[in-house]
Design a protein around this motif. Sequence first.
Motif, PDB file in Angstrom:
ATOM      1  N   LEU A  78       0.831  -1.213   0.000  1.00 15.09           N
ATOM      2  CA  LEU A  78       0.000   0.000   0.000  1.00 15.09           C
ATOM      3  C   LEU A  78       0.864   1.260   0.000  1.00 15.09           C
ATOM      4  O   LEU A  78       0.545   2.233  -0.684  1.00 15.09           O
ATOM      5  CB  LEU A  78      -0.953  -0.006   1.195  1.00 15.09           C
ATOM      6  CG  LEU A  78      -2.109  -0.995   1.105  1.00 15.09           C
ATOM      7  CD1 LEU A  78      -2.854  -1.067   2.437  1.00 15.09           C
ATOM      8  CD2 LEU A  78      -3.060  -0.637  -0.031  1.00 15.09           C
ATOM      9  N   ALA A  81       2.238   1.755  -3.416  1.00 20.62           N
ATOM     10  CA  ALA A  81       1.148   2.157  -4.325  1.00 20.62           C
ATOM     11  C   ALA A  81       0.827   3.639  -4.158  1.00 20.62           C
ATOM     12  O   ALA A  81       0.614   4.351  -5.147  1.00 20.62           O
ATOM     13  CB  ALA A  81      -0.096   1.301  -4.078  1.00 20.62           C
ATOM     14  N   GLN A 133      -9.024  -6.778  -0.836  1.00 20.01           N
ATOM     15  CA  GLN A 133      -7.822  -5.964  -0.634  1.00 20.01           C
ATOM     16  C   GLN A 133      -6.665  -6.474  -1.483  1.00 20.01           C
ATOM     17  O   GLN A 133      -5.983  -5.688  -2.160  1.00 20.01           O
ATOM     18  CB  GLN A 133      -7.470  -6.030   0.853  1.00 20.01           C
ATOM     19  CG  GLN A 133      -6.347  -5.184   1.313  1.00 20.01           C
ATOM     20  CD  GLN A 133      -6.247  -5.278   2.823  1.00 20.01           C
ATOM     21  OE1 GLN A 133      -6.891  -4.527   3.531  1.00 20.01           O
ATOM     22  NE2 GLN A 133      -5.461  -6.218   3.317  1.00 20.01           N
ATOM     23  N   ILE A 137      -4.925  -4.402  -4.555  1.00 23.13           N
ATOM     24  CA  ILE A 137      -3.502  -4.058  -4.501  1.00 23.13           C
ATOM     25  C   ILE A 137      -2.773  -4.611  -5.729  1.00 23.13           C
ATOM     26  O   ILE A 137      -1.965  -3.899  -6.340  1.00 23.13           O
ATOM     27  CB  ILE A 137      -2.850  -4.562  -3.194  1.00 23.13           C
ATOM     28  CG1 ILE A 137      -3.426  -3.790  -1.998  1.00 23.13           C
ATOM     29  CG2 ILE A 137      -1.336  -4.418  -3.249  1.00 23.13           C
ATOM     30  CD1 ILE A 137      -3.039  -4.378  -0.644  1.00 23.13           C
ATOM     31  N   LEU A 159     -10.150  -0.830  -3.868  1.00 18.57           N
ATOM     32  CA  LEU A 159      -9.449  -0.387  -2.661  1.00 18.57           C
ATOM     33  C   LEU A 159     -10.425   0.308  -1.710  1.00 18.57           C
ATOM     34  O   LEU A 159     -10.358   0.104  -0.496  1.00 18.57           O
ATOM     35  CB  LEU A 159      -8.284   0.539  -3.021  1.00 18.57           C
ATOM     36  CG  LEU A 159      -7.369   0.924  -1.867  1.00 18.57           C
ATOM     37  CD1 LEU A 159      -6.650  -0.301  -1.306  1.00 18.57           C
ATOM     38  CD2 LEU A 159      -6.352   1.961  -2.324  1.00 18.57           C
TER      39      LEU A 159
END
Length: 188
Positions: A78, A81, A133, A137, A159
Amino acid sequence: MWNLPNLLTLLRILLIPVFVAVFYLDTPWAAYAAAAVFGAAALTDWLDGYLARRWSQTSPLGAFLDPVADKLMVAVALVVAVQADPRVLMALPVMVIIGREIAVSAVREWMAEIGDRAAVAVSKLGKIKTTVQMISIAILILRESVFGPWLYDLGVVLLYVAAILTLWSMMLYLRAAWPSLSGTRQGE
């Protein structure tokens, strides 16, 4: 202690620096390779638990390492990202997801300390949240896909769905733990 499920969990932890290194490679295939590494880690998450239950190889080490490996991989993925797409649109659900993981981990630790860990066991909603999730991702890691920008937009939407499920599951954990946390459990 070092059975296959535990080795798969350890592999997931060892894949984190590999994932980060591949993510930041300056090559056209880096996003695909990083998504593949993340996908492999996500599959080991499912596989290690399945094998541990199927082969009766659950262990205290596995029970400890599995959630640590999951949280480390998700948090790192995360963060990278958001670094790749540093908009508020991305930062908000990431903050919710990482914040929830910290809060729920603290609740679980507290409940284990007082001997009531079973009250906050992983729920079916938690498993659905994790699945959404992981898919979101993996899509976000791909960044610019050969399928076009709609896939990345789908990753952002997923997300947000994961963040909503995250909040919902956190509320269920807190509700289950509340009698112990507030001192209102019968007999106290």
